[in-house]
Design a protein around this motif. Structure first.
Motif, short mmCIF file in Angstrom:
data_model
loop_
_atom_site.label_atom_id
_atom_site.label_comp_id
_atom_site.label_asym_id
_atom_site.label_seq_id
_atom_site.Cartn_x
_atom_site.Cartn_y
_atom_site.Cartn_z
N ALA A 30 0.86 -1.19 0.00
CA ALA A 30 0.00 0.00 0.00
C ALA A 30 0.89 1.23 0.00
O ALA A 30 1.86 1.31 0.76
N ARG A 31 0.57 2.20 -0.87
CA ARG A 31 1.44 3.37 -1.02
C ARG A 31 1.01 4.56 -0.18
O ARG A 31 1.74 5.55 -0.09
N THR A 32 -0.18 4.51 0.41
CA THR A 32 -0.65 5.60 1.26
C THR A 32 -1.23 5.02 2.55
O THR A 32 -1.57 3.84 2.63
N GLY A 33 -1.38 5.91 3.53
CA GLY A 33 -1.99 5.47 4.78
C GLY A 33 -3.43 5.04 4.58
O GLY A 33 -3.87 4.04 5.14
N ALA A 34 -4.18 5.78 3.77
CA ALA A 34 -5.58 5.44 3.53
C ALA A 34 -5.71 4.08 2.86
O ALA A 34 -6.59 3.28 3.20
N GLU A 35 -4.81 3.81 1.90
CA GLU A 35 -4.84 2.52 1.22
C GLU A 35 -4.51 1.39 2.19
O GLU A 35 -5.12 0.31 2.15
N GLY A 36 -3.57 1.64 3.08
CA GLY A 36 -3.22 0.63 4.07
C GLY A 36 -4.36 0.35 5.04
O GLY A 36 -4.63 -0.80 5.37
N LEU A 37 -5.05 1.41 5.48
CA LEU A 37 -6.16 1.24 6.40
C LEU A 37 -7.35 0.54 5.75
O LEU A 37 -8.16 -0.10 6.43
N ALA A 38 -7.46 0.65 4.43
CA ALA A 38 -8.58 0.02 3.71
C ALA A 38 -8.30 -1.44 3.38
O ALA A 38 -9.22 -2.18 2.99
N ALA A 39 -7.06 -1.87 3.50
CA ALA A 39 -6.70 -3.24 3.15
C ALA A 39 -7.24 -4.23 4.17
O ALA A 39 -7.51 -3.89 5.33
N ALA A 40 -7.43 -5.48 3.72
CA ALA A 40 -7.85 -6.54 4.63
C ALA A 40 -6.77 -6.76 5.67
O ALA A 40 -5.57 -6.58 5.39
N GLU A 41 -7.18 -7.16 6.88
CA GLU A 41 -6.20 -7.30 7.96
C GLU A 41 -5.19 -8.41 7.65
O GLU A 41 -5.57 -9.55 7.39
N PRO A 42 -3.91 -8.11 7.70
CA PRO A 42 -2.87 -9.10 7.44
C PRO A 42 -2.41 -9.76 8.73
O PRO A 42 -2.96 -9.51 9.81
N ALA A 43 -1.36 -10.56 8.63
CA ALA A 43 -0.76 -11.16 9.82
C ALA A 43 0.29 -10.23 10.42
O ALA A 43 0.65 -10.38 11.59
N MET A 44 0.79 -9.28 9.64
CA MET A 44 1.83 -8.36 10.09
C MET A 44 1.77 -7.10 9.25
O MET A 44 1.52 -7.17 8.04
N VAL A 45 2.00 -5.94 9.89
CA VAL A 45 2.05 -4.66 9.17
C VAL A 45 3.45 -4.09 9.29
O VAL A 45 4.00 -3.98 10.40
N LEU A 46 4.04 -3.72 8.15
CA LEU A 46 5.29 -2.99 8.11
C LEU A 46 4.93 -1.57 7.70
O LEU A 46 4.45 -1.34 6.59
#
Length: 252
Positions: A30-46
């Motif tokens: 994800a290239r932006t914070g909004a895109e990251g927050l909209a993504a399905a929950e992963p096992a780990m966030v970098l």
């Protein structure tokens, strides 16, 4: 493991994703914070802190408000204030650029092993004439008659409290993450003493010996020669349920 990489700089994200792929990770970018927050929950966030649409600190705050997903911050910011703020907001680790993929992978694995399992309501279930190896009750994890409460850092054996030093407790928690499974010596050192520990490995044997002594039976922790250790209840502790303390009653 499915990893969500929130990083706006493709020059950083692409080689990092490629390196993680080589270690068996699936990476969503994800290239932006909004895109990251909209993504399905992963096992780990970098999570990079320098994002174009919002501060990574705000992304961390938003993620932690809704989820306990492990978060590792990756950023060029190296001030103590940023590190402390990120960790206080719920980040599990902090890696400063530049860093190597191997270091990041070691930190991902260490954070994953430290992540708390989610408790469920109920009591340990009986199986085949004894008690199952692991379960949880309230906030405690049960391994046979041994209860481990990560929130309060309290350990009880047959309802009797056991006083453990901080490293002894962390060592027990590490072994209890997957009871019966073997943890290599390096895995334990990475988890309990952190990946950058370069002291003598003999300290692990000293802490294992102390923990065995306090558990009252050395067979609680098996030594798998040349590999590591594993936590298993001794045979004589598998025949009866854990004893719960009776509530105190005032004198009449």
């Amino acid at each position: 493991m499915h990893v969500l990489l929130i990083e706006d700089d493709d020059r950083v994200a692409e080689p990092l994703a490629e390196g993680l792929h080589r270690f068996g990770f699936t990476v969503e970018h994800a290239r932006t914070g909004a895109e990251g927050l909209a993504a399905a929950e992963p096992a780990m966030v970098l999570l990079d802190l320098g994002l174009p649409d919002m501060d990574g600190i705000d992304v961390c705050r938003a993620l932690r408000a809704r989820s306990s997903v492990p978060i590792i911050m990756i950023t060029a910011r190296d001030s103590e204030v940023d590190r402390v703020l990120g960790l206080e907001l719920g980040a599990d680790d902090y890696v400063s650029k530049p860093f190597g993929v191997r270091e990041l992978v070691a930190r991902i694995r260490a954070v994953t092993r430290r992540a708390r399992t989610s408790p469920f309501d109920g009591v340990p279930a009986a199986v085949s004439g004894g008690w199952e190896i692991t379960g949880t009750c309230d906030d405690a994890q049960w391994v046979g008659p041994l209860s481990i409460d990560r929130r309060t850092r309290q350990v009880c054996l047959q309802a009797v409290p056991i006083a453990l030093a901080p490293k002894e407790f962390d060592l027990l928690v590490c072994l209890a993450e997957d009871p019966g499974a073997v943890c290599s010596r390096q895995q334990i050192l990475d988890t309990v003493w952190e990946p950058d520990y370069f002291g003598p490995t003999k300290t692990l044997d000293v802490h294992i010996a102390a923990l065995r002594r306090k558990l009252g039976d050395p067979s609680w922790i098996e030594n798998i020669r040349g590999i590591g250790f594993r936590l298993v209840p001794p045979a004589d502790h598998l025949v009866s349920p854990p004893v719960r303390p009776e509530p105190r009653r005032g004198r009449r």
